[in-house]
Each structure stands twice: as structure tokens, then as C-alpha cells.
Design a protein around this motif. Structure first.
Motif, PDB file in Angstrom:
ATOM      1  N   ALA A 161      -0.299   1.458  -8.904  1.00 26.12           N
ATOM      2  CA  ALA A 161      -0.070   2.891  -9.085  1.00 26.12           C
ATOM      3  C   ALA A 161      -0.624   3.362 -10.418  1.00 26.12           C
ATOM      4  O   ALA A 161      -1.255   4.418 -10.499  1.00 26.12           O
ATOM      5  N   ILE A 162      -0.433   2.567 -11.460  1.00 26.65           N
ATOM      6  CA  ILE A 162      -0.939   2.969 -12.780  1.00 26.65           C
ATOM      7  C   ILE A 162      -2.458   3.021 -12.770  1.00 26.65           C
ATOM      8  O   ILE A 162      -3.067   3.977 -13.259  1.00 26.65           O
ATOM      9  N   TYR A 163      -3.042   2.025 -12.156  1.00 29.63           N
ATOM     10  CA  TYR A 163      -4.498   2.005 -12.089  1.00 29.63           C
ATOM     11  C   TYR A 163      -5.029   3.211 -11.310  1.00 29.63           C
ATOM     12  O   TYR A 163      -5.928   3.920 -11.762  1.00 29.63           O
ATOM     13  N   MET A 164      -4.440   3.461 -10.128  1.00 23.38           N
ATOM     14  CA  MET A 164      -4.921   4.591  -9.315  1.00 23.38           C
ATOM     15  C   MET A 164      -4.608   5.924  -9.982  1.00 23.38           C
ATOM     16  O   MET A 164      -5.431   6.838  -9.964  1.00 23.38           O
ATOM     17  N   SER A 165      -3.416   6.033 -10.571  1.00 20.26           N
ATOM     18  CA  SER A 165      -3.010   7.299 -11.188  1.00 20.26           C
ATOM     19  C   SER A 165      -3.983   7.748 -12.260  1.00 20.26           C
ATOM     20  O   SER A 165      -4.258   8.929 -12.398  1.00 20.26           O
ATOM     21  N   ALA A 199       0.840  -1.199   0.000  1.00 25.23           N
ATOM     22  CA  ALA A 199       0.000   0.000   0.000  1.00 25.23           C
ATOM     23  C   ALA A 199       0.875   1.250   0.000  1.00 25.23           C
ATOM     24  O   ALA A 199       0.673   2.171  -0.797  1.00 25.23           O
ATOM     25  N   PHE A 200       1.864   1.257   0.880  1.00 24.49           N
ATOM     26  CA  PHE A 200       2.722   2.429   1.032  1.00 24.49           C
ATOM     27  C   PHE A 200       3.469   2.729  -0.271  1.00 24.49           C
ATOM     28  O   PHE A 200       3.449   3.852  -0.768  1.00 24.49           O
ATOM     29  N   VAL A 201       4.086   1.696  -0.829  1.00 25.08           N
ATOM     30  CA  VAL A 201       4.887   1.905  -2.042  1.00 25.08           C
ATOM     31  C   VAL A 201       4.000   2.293  -3.221  1.00 25.08           C
ATOM     32  O   VAL A 201       4.342   3.186  -3.999  1.00 25.08           O
ATOM     33  N   SER A 202       2.829   1.673  -3.333  1.00 29.86           N
ATOM     34  CA  SER A 202       1.999   2.003  -4.495  1.00 29.86           C
ATOM     35  C   SER A 202       1.421   3.414  -4.368  1.00 29.86           C
ATOM     36  O   SER A 202       1.294   4.120  -5.366  1.00 29.86           O
ATOM     37  N   ILE A 203       1.092   3.843  -3.141  1.00 31.55           N
ATOM     38  CA  ILE A 203       0.609   5.220  -2.968  1.00 31.55           C
ATOM     39  C   ILE A 203       1.725   6.201  -3.341  1.00 31.55           C
ATOM     40  O   ILE A 203       1.490   7.208  -4.020  1.00 31.55           O
ATOM     41  N   ALA A 204       2.942   5.882  -2.925  1.00 25.49           N
ATOM     42  CA  ALA A 204       4.068   6.762  -3.252  1.00 25.49           C
ATOM     43  C   ALA A 204       4.252   6.852  -4.765  1.00 25.49           C
ATOM     44  O   ALA A 204       4.352   7.950  -5.318  1.00 25.49           O
ATOM     45  N   PHE A 205       4.258   5.696  -5.448  1.00 22.94           N
ATOM     46  CA  PHE A 205       4.370   5.686  -6.915  1.00 22.94           C
ATOM     47  C   PHE A 205       3.253   6.515  -7.536  1.00 22.94           C
ATOM     48  O   PHE A 205       3.471   7.293  -8.450  1.00 22.94           O
ATOM     49  N   MET A 206       2.047   6.306  -7.014  1.00 20.66           N
ATOM     50  CA  MET A 206       0.879   6.960  -7.582  1.00 20.66           C
ATOM     51  C   MET A 206       1.004   8.483  -7.467  1.00 20.66           C
ATOM     52  O   MET A 206       0.743   9.210  -8.421  1.00 20.66           O
ATOM     53  N   LEU A 207       1.448   8.951  -6.282  1.00 21.64           N
ATOM     54  CA  LEU A 207       1.564  10.403  -6.088  1.00 21.64           C
ATOM     55  C   LEU A 207       2.645  10.990  -6.992  1.00 21.64           C
ATOM     56  O   LEU A 207       2.451  12.047  -7.598  1.00 21.64           O
ATOM     57  N   ILE A 208       3.758  10.261  -7.097  1.00 28.19           N
ATOM     58  CA  ILE A 208       4.855  10.746  -7.939  1.00 28.19           C
ATOM     59  C   ILE A 208       4.393  10.881  -9.384  1.00 28.19           C
ATOM     60  O   ILE A 208       4.771  11.795 -10.102  1.00 28.19           O
ATOM     61  N   LEU A 240      -2.357  14.323 -23.914  1.00 25.36           N
ATOM     62  CA  LEU A 240      -1.525  13.159 -23.620  1.00 25.36           C
ATOM     63  C   LEU A 240      -1.950  12.535 -22.284  1.00 25.36           C
ATOM     64  O   LEU A 240      -2.175  11.329 -22.169  1.00 25.36           O
ATOM     65  N   VAL A 241      -2.066  13.370 -21.268  1.00 27.26           N
ATOM     66  CA  VAL A 241      -2.433  12.886 -19.944  1.00 27.26           C
ATOM     67  C   VAL A 241      -3.831  12.293 -19.955  1.00 27.26           C
ATOM     68  O   VAL A 241      -4.087  11.261 -19.344  1.00 27.26           O
ATOM     69  N   ARG A 242      -4.719  12.930 -20.701  1.00 26.63           N
ATOM     70  CA  ARG A 242      -6.096  12.423 -20.745  1.00 26.63           C
ATOM     71  C   ARG A 242      -6.156  11.055 -21.427  1.00 26.63           C
ATOM     72  O   ARG A 242      -6.897  10.174 -20.996  1.00 26.63           O
ATOM     73  N   ILE A 243      -5.387  10.893 -22.489  1.00 27.63           N
ATOM     74  CA  ILE A 243      -5.359   9.592 -23.168  1.00 27.63           C
ATOM     75  C   ILE A 243      -4.802   8.534 -22.210  1.00 27.63           C
ATOM     76  O   ILE A 243      -5.371   7.458 -22.029  1.00 27.63           O
ATOM     77  N   PHE A 244      -3.692   8.879 -21.554  1.00 22.08           N
ATOM     78  CA  PHE A 244      -3.070   7.950 -20.616  1.00 22.08           C
ATOM     79  C   PHE A 244      -4.062   7.524 -19.528  1.00 22.08           C
ATOM     80  O   PHE A 244      -4.204   6.344 -19.224  1.00 22.08           O
ATOM     81  N   SER A 245      -4.783   8.491 -18.992  1.00 21.50           N
ATOM     82  CA  SER A 245      -5.686   8.137 -17.899  1.00 21.50           C
ATOM     83  C   SER A 245      -6.876   7.340 -18.407  1.00 21.50           C
ATOM     84  O   SER A 245      -7.371   6.448 -17.736  1.00 21.50           O
ATOM     85  N   PHE A 246      -7.293   7.628 -19.619  1.00 20.24           N
ATOM     86  CA  PHE A 246      -8.404   6.873 -20.196  1.00 20.24           C
ATOM     87  C   PHE A 246      -8.005   5.411 -20.407  1.00 20.24           C
ATOM     88  O   PHE A 246      -8.724   4.488 -20.016  1.00 20.24           O
TER      89      PHE A 246
END
Lengths: 270, 312
Positions: free
Chosen positions: B184-188, B104-113, B133-139
Motif C-alpha cells: 500500500a505504501i509503495y502504491m500510494s 491484493a484486496f487488502v493492499s488496494i483497500a489500504f492504498m485507497l484509504i 508534506l504529501v509530495r515528500i512522502f510520495s517521493f
């Protein structure tokens, strides 16, 4: 050019557009150092847009689409971000209708005031010195207990106090030009009169020129050297205060003057 | 203070309700744990043995008595013995929790970064190429299921490139990278959009115009004025994510054979290990309610208007 000699600000044929809609056009006036000009007009007449544009802070997608605004010979409409940094908040500053809303709600007034002081003064290096400077400035606005004001959040102060804080901040660096956007419209009548008096005293003391935006021609008559009446984004009338009061040319100005209540048979504006 | 006590009382009521419901569900579920336990030891069992085991496990007592004895145990830290592992449930949960906490800790850190800078970048370049670009990535990120991203990572980085282990039997720094990156990718993908929306909203606030009028630089406005306001809505979301992660992300833990609490829970369910399932569900409920409580209490820290007699 005549503007180059005596005037601080020379606005010519100014036009502002929001999207495709042109809301202000053909606005022109000039201002000498230390002079007070009032922009008078109803809501939506474009007066706030004009002074926000002068500071390069037009919101809501507005752009300046014509004309020039020469401030000490430099055209404000053509300045780079770098050049703006030296002017904004220092040589040109602004008082808003509600200073409370223009301050960050989650940061204390002190932290924002100190940030502002440190940003523009190179002689003040430490936060402690800056804090002292803030207290002096607040004291000049008749604010008792400046320390407690610095420790408060914007929402904790009354409207009148917030406005005094806003004026203290705007005049912190003795700007050459102060833009005041209906600085008393959100206050009750007694506080309005006090704040206008204090603002005027401090502006006269520091030799700052001021453009006061107001919809109250009574206030404009009291404080200003010149008046510019706007309606629908255009200038209806522009001239020395005495001329406008005694021989208004447009019907709109006549109506505005007639709307000022009389007291003991004399109009407040006289 | 009164508000805090009220919230704590509310939390307690929620926990009691959850524990009761959990107990009901497992009690009513089909399948006999005594049978499962005996079958696991590979012996042929007679009805007598089954009855004996049922009695030993206390399964022949009335429902409410079973519930009461379980709650009584929980309060004293005794959640019973796991049928399948023959270990105390508390020990089993704590074992799994170490792995889950790290993940949890590491993935939250990755996600925030990943999502803070990208979300801000997208907001400040609205409707220009960084934003697209960001919108495509998040989609794309939101559209892909986590287990699929996980398998893809395993295939590319584990199998083909051999950079990371394919399965971890214990908590290791190398083993945590892929599962944490997947989460992290999923949450990001969600957070980037959220950060973008919040920052855009704040960019149009009056205090930003005020700060510009005072001559502050755009960077200063962004980090010292907009961000303190933007964290408020993000805190709520972050609380929910932390709860979700600490409850054990079973799918991810299964895909990567990560020794976490989610893995423990899946095995408990397969084994019909009632005490362990109950312990797990209670655990998740405690985590969620406590984090919610913390989030609520932290609002006052981040928003002074709530702390000093503003909205309660």
C-alpha cells in the motif's frame, strides 16, 4: 450616498489583476432594480472579468485589487464565503456563453438541476418535488418535454436547448441580478434572436435586473436601458442607451455603431 | 455490443499468443526437467532412467505436439501435473491464488484509504504545507524498493515490537497486515501524485466555475462533481495495479513468506517445473487481459459520453 437610495448595484472604481498584470481599472456604473445594462466591447476588453468578479468567480488567478461593488449596500468584494453562499446562485446568478460546458459532463442535467433546487429552497424537501419544479421552470423556457431533458446528459442537447436550460436554471430563484456572459454568442443567428427575446421576456416578468455582456452593440441597443462601452480594461463611454446611440462621444463607439449592418436603409439599432 | 465482442476476440488472440510464447521460452530454456525431477528424489540415475522419465513426461515428443497437447489440456482445465509438487497445476495455482487475492484486496483497500484523502488534500492545498508534506512522502515512498520497506517493517513491527508474525504459512488476518501495508505504501506514493494531478486538473474545469456560480459548497463540488470525473483516469491505473497484484507480487511474498501465487512461481522457476511455470504465466496473462477488458468496458459506465455513440 446616492447609491444607497435607488440602486441595486453600485460599482465604483473597480480594478482587476491577473498576477502582476492589471487588466481592468476604473470601472464604475450603477444599476436600479429591474434595469438592463449592457457591457459592450471587443474580446479581451475585460467585460467578462468584470461580471465574473461581481460573482466572486474570477478564474485563472485573477483578483479584485481595487474599488467596491455595493449590492444592496453590501460590498461584494469584502464578503465572507458564508455570506456568499446565501447570495450566489440565488440573489445573483449567471448565464454563461456555453451552459453545456458549465455543467458536469458525467452527470445528468436532472441530477444537477435538482441538486441546485434543493440547495436553495427550504420549502422543497424531496427529489420528486424538486423534479416537478425543474419541469415547470424548463417549460417556461419553451422547452417541450422537460422530463427527457432532465434525463439527458449535457452533451446530448443542442446548443440552443442547453442555453435555455442554463437560463431556466439561472432564473430558478428570481434573482435580483442576473449576469449574462455573451449568452448567445455560441448560437446560430435565428436561435440567438429567439433566446434573446425569451431571456428578455422572462427577466422583465420577474423584475430581475440584468448585466448583459456582449460584443454585439445591435443586441445591446435592442434590450438595454443603459450601455457601458469598454476597451482595454477601461470604460470608454457609459450612459442611457438612447444617448449613446444618438450622440456617441468616443470614436470607438462610433465605429462599433457603424459596423452594424443596415437593413432597408435603417440600422438595426434604431 | 459490437465493440464488446471485438474486445473479447482481441483478448482471445492475445491469450493464444501469450501461451505460445510461454511454451517456447520454457521449451528453449537450458536445464532438463527430467534430470531435475530425478535429482530431487536423491537417487543416482542412469541414462536409461532419464530417458524413461523423459518419455513419461512426454518431453521426447516434437515441440508442436507438446504445445498442442498442453493447450488441449488447458481448455479442459487440466494444465498438467506439477513436477515438483506432484499435484495438478490447477490445484497448485488455486492454492496460491487464495493468498494472493486476499493480499491484493487488502493492499488496494489500504492504498485507497491512504492515497485518496491525501491526494485530494494535497490538490486543494496546492503549494502550501500539506501539499509539500504529501509530495515528500510520495517521493520517499517511490524511492524505496518494496523489499526494503518490507524488511524494515519486519524488523520494527515483527522483530522489535513483536506485533505481527514474521512469516505466515497460511492466510491469517494478522499476517496480512505487514505485506499489505508495504504494498500500500509503495502504491500510494504513486497514487497520491496521480490523485493530486487529476483533481488539480478537474479543479480548473469550467463545470467547477459553473457549480460555484450556482452556489454549491466547495465540499459538494469536490465529492459530487470533481470525483465522478476524476475516477475515470484512476480506473485505468487501478486496473493495472490489480493485475500486477493478482499476478503475485513475488518479491513481497518471498520477503514475508506469504503463501501466494508469486511464491509458487518462484519455486516453480527454481525447480524448473515447466507445467507450473507455464500455468503461472498463462494465469498472469489471463488476469491482465481480463482486467483490461473490464476496465475498457467500465469506461462506458463512468463516462456517459463513451456509452451513447460518442467516441468508440
Amino acid at each position: 450616498m446616492e447609491g444607497a437610495s435607488g440602486s441595486l448595484l453600485e460599482v465604483r472604481d473597480f480594478a482587476i489583476r491577473y498576477g502582476k498584470k492589471q487588466t481592468v481599472q476604473g470601472v464604475g456604473f450603477s444599476l436600479a432594480p429591474g434595469e438592463v445594462l449592457s457591457l459592450v466591447g471587443e474580446s479581451g476588453s475585460g467585460k467578462t472579468s468584470v461580471i465574473r468578479a461581481l460573482l466572486g468567480c474570477l478564474g485563472g488567478g485573477g483578483t479584485i485589487c481595487g474599488g467596491a461593488a455595493l449590492f444592496e449596500g453590501r460590498d461584494l468584494t469584502q464578503l465572507s464565503e458564508e455570506a456568499w453562499k446565501k447570495l450566489r446562485g440565488r440573489e445573483l446568478s449567471m448565464i454563461f456563453q456555453d451552459t453545456g460546458a458549465m455543467l458536469n459532463p458525467v452527470r445528468k442535467i436532472g441530477s444537477q438541476f435538482i441538486e441546485y433546487i434543493l440547495l436553495h429552497t427550504h420549502s422543497i424537501k424531496t427529489k420528486e418535488e424538486a423534479r416537478k419544479r425543474c419541469c415547470t421552470l424548463l417549460g417556461r423556457m419553451n422547452l417541450a418535454n422537460p422530463e427527457s431533458i432532465l434525463g439527458a446528459y449535457p452533451f446530448e442537447l443542442s446548443g440552443g436547448m442547453r442555453q435555455r436550460v442554463g437560463i431556466a436554471m439561472a432564473l430558478a430563484f428570481h434573482p435580483k441580478l442576473l449576469l449574462a456572459d455573451e449568452p448567445t454568442a455560441a448560437l446560430d443567428v435565428t436561435t440567438q434572436a429567439q433566446i434573446v427575446a425569451e431571456l428578455l421576456r422572462i427577466v422583465r416578468e420577474s423584475g430581475t435586473a440584468m448585466i448583459l455582456v456582449t460584443h454585439n452593440i445591435g443586441v445591446a441597443a435592442c434590450v438595454s436601458d443603459k450601455i457601458l462601452v469598454m476597451s482595454g480594461g477601461r470604460v470608454l463611454e457609459y450612459g442611457a442607451t438612447q444617448d449613446i446611440l444618438h450622440s456617441p462621444k468616443s470614436d470607438y463607439t462610433k465605429k462599433l455603431l457603424a459596423s452594424v449592418p443596415t437593413l432597408g436603409g435603417r440600422r438595426y439599432v434604431e | 455490443m459490437k465493440r464488446i465482442l471485438g474486445r473479447i476476440a482481441q483478448t482471445l488472440v492475445t491469450l493464444i499468443g501469450v501461451s505460445f510464447l510461454t511454451f517456447c521460452l520454457t521449451y528453449l530454456a537450458p536445464g532438463d526437467p527430467a534430470m531435475m525431477l530425478l535429482e530431487a528424489s536423491d537417487t543416482i540415475v542412469s541414462q536409461e532412467t532419464i530417458d524413461k522419465t523423459r518419455h513419461e513426461l512426454g518431453l521426447d515428443r516434437p515441440f508442436l505436439v507438446q504445445y498442442a497437447s498442453w493447450v488441449g489440456g488447458v481448455v479442459t482445465g487440466d494444465m498438467g501435473i506439477s513436477y515438483s509438487a506432484k499435484k495438478p497445476v490447477t490445484t497448485k495455482l488455486l492454492e496460491g491464488f487464495a493468498g494472493t487475492l486476499c493480499l491484493a484486496f487488502v493492499s488496494i483497500a489500504f492504498m485507497l484509504i491512504l492515497s485518496l484523502p491525501l491526494g485530494i488534500w494535497s490538490a486543494t492545498h496546492r503549494n502550501r504545507w500539506p501539499d509539500y508534506l504529501v509530495r515528500i512522502f510520495s517521493f520517499v515512498g517511490v524511492s524505496m524498493p518494496t523489499f526494503w520497506i518490507g524488511l524494515l517493517f519486519l524488523y520494527v513491527f515483527g522483530l522489535k515490537l513483536g506485533l505481527f508474525p514474521i512469516a505466515s504459512s497460511s492466510v491469517t488476518a494478522k499476517g496480512i497486515v505487514l505485506p499489505a501495508a508495504t504494498l500500500a505504501i509503495y502504491m500510494s506514493s504513486k497514487y497520491m501524485r496521480q490523485v493530486r494531478t487529476v483533481v488539480l486538473e478537474e479543479l480548473h474545469q469550467d463545470y467547477v466555475v459553473g457549480a460555484r456560480a450556482r452556489g454549491l459548497s466547495e465540499r459538494r463540488i469536490l465529492w459530487f462533481h470533481i470525483m465522478p470525473n476524476a475516477v475515470l483516469p484512476l480506473i485505468t491505473l487501478l486496473g493495472m495495479s490489480i493485475g500486477w497484484l493478482l499476478g503475485g507480487v513475488a518479491v513481497i511474498e518471498m520477503v514475508f513468506s506469504w503463501p501466494g501465487i508469486g511464491n509458487t512461481a518462484v519455486h516453480a522457476i527454481l525447480m524448473r517445473d515447466y507445467p507450473l511455470i507455464e500455468g503461472f504465466v498463462l494465469w498472469v496473462a489471463i488476469i491482465y487481459t481480463l482486467i483490461n477488458l473490464l476496465v475498457d468496458l467500465s469506461y462506458a459506465k463512468f463516462d456517459p459520453r463513451l456509452g451513447k455513440g460518442g467516441r468508440a
